[in-house]
Design a protein around this motif. Structure first.
Motif, PDB file in Angstrom:
ATOM      1  N   CYS A 160       0.852  -1.183   0.000  1.00 59.09           N
ATOM      2  CA  CYS A 160       0.000   0.000   0.000  1.00 59.09           C
ATOM      3  C   CYS A 160       0.887   1.232   0.000  1.00 59.09           C
ATOM      4  N   CYS A 178       0.121   3.370   3.539  1.00 57.88           N
ATOM      5  CA  CYS A 178       0.615   3.028   4.864  1.00 57.88           C
ATOM      6  C   CYS A 178       1.718   1.983   4.857  1.00 57.88           C
ATOM      7  N   CYS A 238      -6.934  -0.725   0.463  1.00 56.94           N
ATOM      8  CA  CYS A 238      -6.139  -1.126   1.620  1.00 56.94           C
ATOM      9  C   CYS A 238      -7.036  -1.421   2.831  1.00 56.94           C
ATOM     10  N   HIS A 263      -5.921  -1.729   5.826  1.00 53.83           N
ATOM     11  CA  HIS A 263      -5.360  -1.052   7.015  1.00 53.83           C
ATOM     12  C   HIS A 263      -5.760   0.410   7.096  1.00 53.83           C
ATOM     13  N   CYS A 264      -5.479   1.179   6.024  1.00 52.99           N
ATOM     14  CA  CYS A 264      -5.714   2.615   6.105  1.00 52.99           C
ATOM     15  C   CYS A 264      -6.901   3.058   5.254  1.00 52.99           C
TER      16      CYS A 264
HETATM   17 ZN    ZN Z   1      -2.787   1.302   3.484  1.00 51.55          ZN
END
Ligand code: ZN
Length: 443
Positions: free
Chosen positions: A396, A399, A415, A417-418
């Motif tokens: 990504c 992040c 993504c 995560h972010c």
């Molecule tokens: Zn990310």
């Protein structure tokens, strides 16, 4: 007059240092007579190539057989240098050797040798010497890349008809290969041959002493005779070599199938995106059809020859378009970047994949890489190759999290995560721009 300091680059009659290897290609429009002469020259090239190869093979076989004998005189090896090949060929065809052919009327030498330029035999001798050297270097591990086999005999019908002629004049003298007018290229012993397409640029470069022709290679490709003029050129003018307003930061270039190339910087800015090779996908359908027709045709029939010619022509057209698309990207890169990062694709490995559509786009990516690599020194562009295990598509760019897998069909990177949602190729290009060579990994 031209000068050449020993070992140094060639200097033209206008005092230009010629150090940049360049090739110009033109399609030719030969007359009927020239066509048959071209075919004869290509035949002579094949003949000379096979002549040397047979000689070397016989010598190698005999020496191999002698190995098992206990004692006694041994057959000496023959020199494989191109100079000795050229000398042997000339002596043999002119009837000066014991092995020279004897004609019906008692004369010695190759009867038809004067029908084609002598240079065809000489260049063929140089080619076969190089092929043998590549084989022996490869065998003893002195050559990079895939291993090279023993040269194959040039069989009629299986070898691409081709021959080379050299321009032996130095800059400032009358050139044996030259443009006699905007649409005619004069070849030694063949005369002026009509050329398709604009020649203004190359003629201007020659007139200004900025290009010197070393040789012309005439090849029949896809039913058409093509001429490649190889030579050396002067460096670009300063303004062209260093265009203003180039991106000073690293630019990542992601090559792909859907988009031919996407360029982005490390900040995440999308700088340019080049459409994929859609046209090639359309051509793919035609290729498949042509391939089927060929497979169905009776061996040896006229229909088969026609089907084969059509398939060759289509392949040629695809290759030309691919090259054209890649050139557009390359020229953008040279004008707009100072340093770029490309993914080091294993293109040789990829092209072995036999699915047509795949190999077409792979070849386009390979061609783009080739162009960027050879043009970069002309413009002072630095090129770094990210190793092929760098997961530019899976990381990504927001992040730094890495996905375990990402299907080729997933066009948007999303993504977990972010929450970043970004075009897949754009994301990969940003990652490439940020790529740093790992210090602990040896190449
Ligand atoms: Zn990310």
């Amino acid at each position: 007059m031209s000068t050449r300091t020993k070992g140094g680059p060639l200097v033209s009659h206008t005092d230009q240092v010629l150090s940049r290897a360049v090739t110009f290609q033109f399609a030719l429009d030969p007359t009927e007579d020239q066509r048959s002469l071209f075919a004869k020259c290509a035949g002579a090239r094949r003949f000379a190539f096979n002549h040397h190869l047979a000689r070397v093979k016989e010598n190698l076989d005999q020496r191999a057989a002698e190995k098992d004998l206990p004692v006694g005189p041994r057959l000496p090896g023959i020199s494989w240098s191109w100079v000795s090949f050229v000398n042997e060929m000339n002596a043999w065809k002119n009837g000066q050797l014991d092995s020279s052919p004897v004609n019906d009327d008692g004369t010695r030498g190759l009867a038809w040798r004067h029908e084609v330029p002598g240079d065809v035999f000489e260049c063929a001798s140089v080619d076969v010497a190089r092929a043998l050297k590549n084989w022996s270097d490869s065998k003893r591990g002195a050559r990079k890349g895939a291993s090279v086999g023993f040269p194959r005999f040039a069989a009629k019908g299986r070898t691409t008809p081709s021959f080379r002629l050299r321009n032996k004049a130095t800059p400032g003298e009358t050139q044996s290969i030259r443009f006699t007018d905007p649409s005619h290229l004069r070849l030694p012993k063949i005369g002026p041959v009509r050329v398709f397409g604009p020649t203004r640029r190359v003629r201007r470069m020659i007139d200004l002493g900025r290009f010197h022709i070393y040789s012309a290679t005439i090849t029949k490709r896809g039913g058409r005779w093509i001429c490649s003029l190889s030579g050396v050129a002067a460096k670009f003018h300063h303004e062209r070599r260093h265009p203003k307003d180039r991106h000073v930061t690293l630019v990542g270039i992601d090559r792909g199938v859907t988009s031919l190339a996407v360029c982005a910087d490390a900040e995440g800015n999308l700088l340019a995106a080049f459409e994929g090779v859609n046209e090639l996908r359309r051509a793919h359908e035609q290729l498949v059809r042509a391939q089927k027709t060929l497979a169905r045709a009776t061996p040896g029939s006229k229909g088969r020859a026609r089907a084969k010619a059509r398939l060759n022509k289509l392949h040629r057209r695809v290759a030309n378009r691919r090259c054209h698309h890649a050139h557009q990207v390359t020229s953008w890169v040279m004008k707009n970047c100072t340093s770029v990062v490309l993914e080091d694709l294993n293109v040789t490995g990829m092209v072995k994949n036999h699915r047509l559509a795949r190999s077409i786009s792979d070849a386009a990516m390979g061609e783009l890489g080739r162009q960027i690599l050879y043009q970069a020194p002309w413009y002072g562009v630095e090129v770094a190759l990210a190793d092929r295990f760098f997961a530019s598509s899976k990381i990504c760019s927001g992040c730094g999290a890495k996905k375990d897998r990402l299907d080729l069909s997933t066009r948007v990177y999303d993504c977990a995560h972010c929450g970043l949602m970004i075009d897949r190729d754009h994301n990969a290009a940003v990652n490439l721009a940020r790529w740093k060579p790992a210090a602990n990994v040896s190449t």
